[in-house]
Design a protein around this motif. Sequence first.
Motif, short mmCIF file in Angstrom:
data_model
loop_
_atom_site.label_atom_id
_atom_site.label_comp_id
_atom_site.label_asym_id
_atom_site.label_seq_id
_atom_site.Cartn_x
_atom_site.Cartn_y
_atom_site.Cartn_z
N GLN A 213 29.21 39.30 40.54
CA GLN A 213 29.73 37.84 41.21
C GLN A 213 30.68 38.90 42.36
O GLN A 213 31.44 39.52 40.94
N PRO A 214 31.39 38.66 43.05
CA PRO A 214 30.88 37.00 43.57
C PRO A 214 29.12 38.32 44.50
O PRO A 214 29.72 39.35 44.89
N VAL A 215 28.33 37.57 44.10
CA VAL A 215 26.83 38.22 45.18
C VAL A 215 25.88 37.29 45.81
O VAL A 215 25.86 36.48 46.37
N THR A 216 25.74 38.59 47.11
CA THR A 216 24.26 37.01 47.85
C THR A 216 23.12 36.39 47.57
O THR A 216 23.06 37.35 46.52
N ARG A 217 22.61 35.43 47.96
CA ARG A 217 21.00 35.53 47.52
C ARG A 217 20.39 36.97 47.76
O ARG A 217 19.63 36.98 46.91
N GLY A 218 20.64 37.10 48.94
CA GLY A 218 19.39 38.41 49.08
C GLY A 218 19.90 39.70 48.03
O GLY A 218 18.57 39.81 47.66
N ARG A 219 20.93 39.77 47.90
CA ARG A 219 21.32 40.48 46.73
C ARG A 219 20.89 40.09 45.39
O ARG A 219 20.34 41.31 44.44
N ALA A 246 32.44 33.15 51.92
CA ALA A 246 31.01 34.30 53.08
C ALA A 246 30.73 35.67 52.41
O ALA A 246 32.30 35.73 52.64
N GLU A 247 29.76 36.36 52.98
CA GLU A 247 30.37 38.17 53.32
C GLU A 247 30.83 37.80 54.33
O GLU A 247 30.17 37.91 55.57
N PRO A 248 31.63 39.16 54.60
CA PRO A 248 32.36 39.27 55.92
C PRO A 248 31.67 39.91 57.10
O PRO A 248 31.36 39.14 58.26
N LEU A 254 28.27 33.37 48.97
CA LEU A 254 28.51 34.60 48.19
C LEU A 254 28.41 32.78 47.13
O LEU A 254 29.23 32.18 46.99
N TYR A 255 27.75 33.77 45.59
CA TYR A 255 27.92 33.02 44.38
C TYR A 255 28.66 33.40 43.57
O TYR A 255 28.28 35.17 43.17
N ARG A 256 29.31 32.80 42.31
CA ARG A 256 29.41 33.05 41.27
C ARG A 256 29.40 32.14 40.06
O ARG A 256 28.96 30.93 40.66
N THR A 257 29.58 32.14 38.92
CA THR A 257 29.77 31.22 37.87
C THR A 257 31.02 30.56 38.05
O THR A 257 31.48 30.69 38.66
N THR A 258 31.10 29.95 36.90
CA THR A 258 31.86 28.53 36.95
C THR A 258 32.28 28.74 35.59
O THR A 258 32.28 29.29 34.94
N THR A 259 33.15 27.07 35.79
CA THR A 259 33.92 27.07 34.32
C THR A 259 33.18 26.55 33.74
O THR A 259 32.81 27.18 31.78
N MET A 260 32.37 25.68 33.87
CA MET A 260 31.10 25.66 33.06
C MET A 260 30.38 26.46 31.92
O MET A 260 29.76 26.47 31.34
#
Length: 292
Positions: A213-219, A246-248, A254-260
């Motif tokens: 993270q942060p990582v795109t869905r395609g990656r 979003a990736e520049p 871009l996606y990342r993990t949450t506090t949960m």
Amino acid sequence: MSDEERQDSLADQAAAWVPPWERPTARQNTVPTPADTAPADPERTPVEAASAEPERTPVEAAPTEPGRTPVEAVPGDPGTAAGERGAAGVPRRQPAGRRRATVAPEPAPELDDAELRGALEAILLVVDEPVSELVLAQVLEQLPERIGPVLDDIAAGYTAAGHGFELRRAAGGWRLYTRPEYAAHVERFVLDGQSARLTQAALETLAVIAYKQPVTRGRVSAIRGVNCDGVLRTLVSRGLVEECGAEPDSGAFLYRTTTMFLEKLGLDSVADLPPLAPFLPDDVEELADATR
């Protein structure tokens, strides 16, 4: 008429004749005013006397109260009929000596260690997510420096007493958790025979996002070798993954993990994730070359 009578009449007229500059004018025949009857200064002409009188402004001409200057007696002063507002209805600015003093709120009394410990335990029993030390200090109106040591002491006391729960720091805050050795009993009580586990595909996708993270869905799809759109939507709906911009270059999300995610794993931050090196096979480089 004889010559003698004519001469007497002319003599009387000559005696009664008054020169023009000594004859009374129309103003002298009117009622005298106080200004006309006032004694004139013999050394000053009427024009000089009129010009020498200073001009009086309406403020100076207004009647004043004893001991007050004309400026203090203008409308709008608290002592006049206009009150606190001026003649135009505009509030007057209070003088420095008349401003109301603001009363500072009294600080909350400092709790002793026993009271602070009990208050923290009561709050931690009702929270549904980890709460930070700063929030606890604000709620209890105590110094933040006192909260951390007391929480550490509570956590150590629970561990030493062997309770079925423990106090841990997770996701930047503190929360009570059940101990791992009693997880089987808690799982049977909560799930009641129903499985709520993530699928193998969801676990793999979540692991890739957690370490990349942060990582795109395609990656993520490229690393797993399969399309992960559906799995990613499931993780987002469960609150374990979220979008973070979003990736520049490509504009992809871009996606990342949450506090949960941190809360469920009992981690304070993603830096506490275990390293991947011990879990990688020895021929990882050969496998990577083969997939190219």
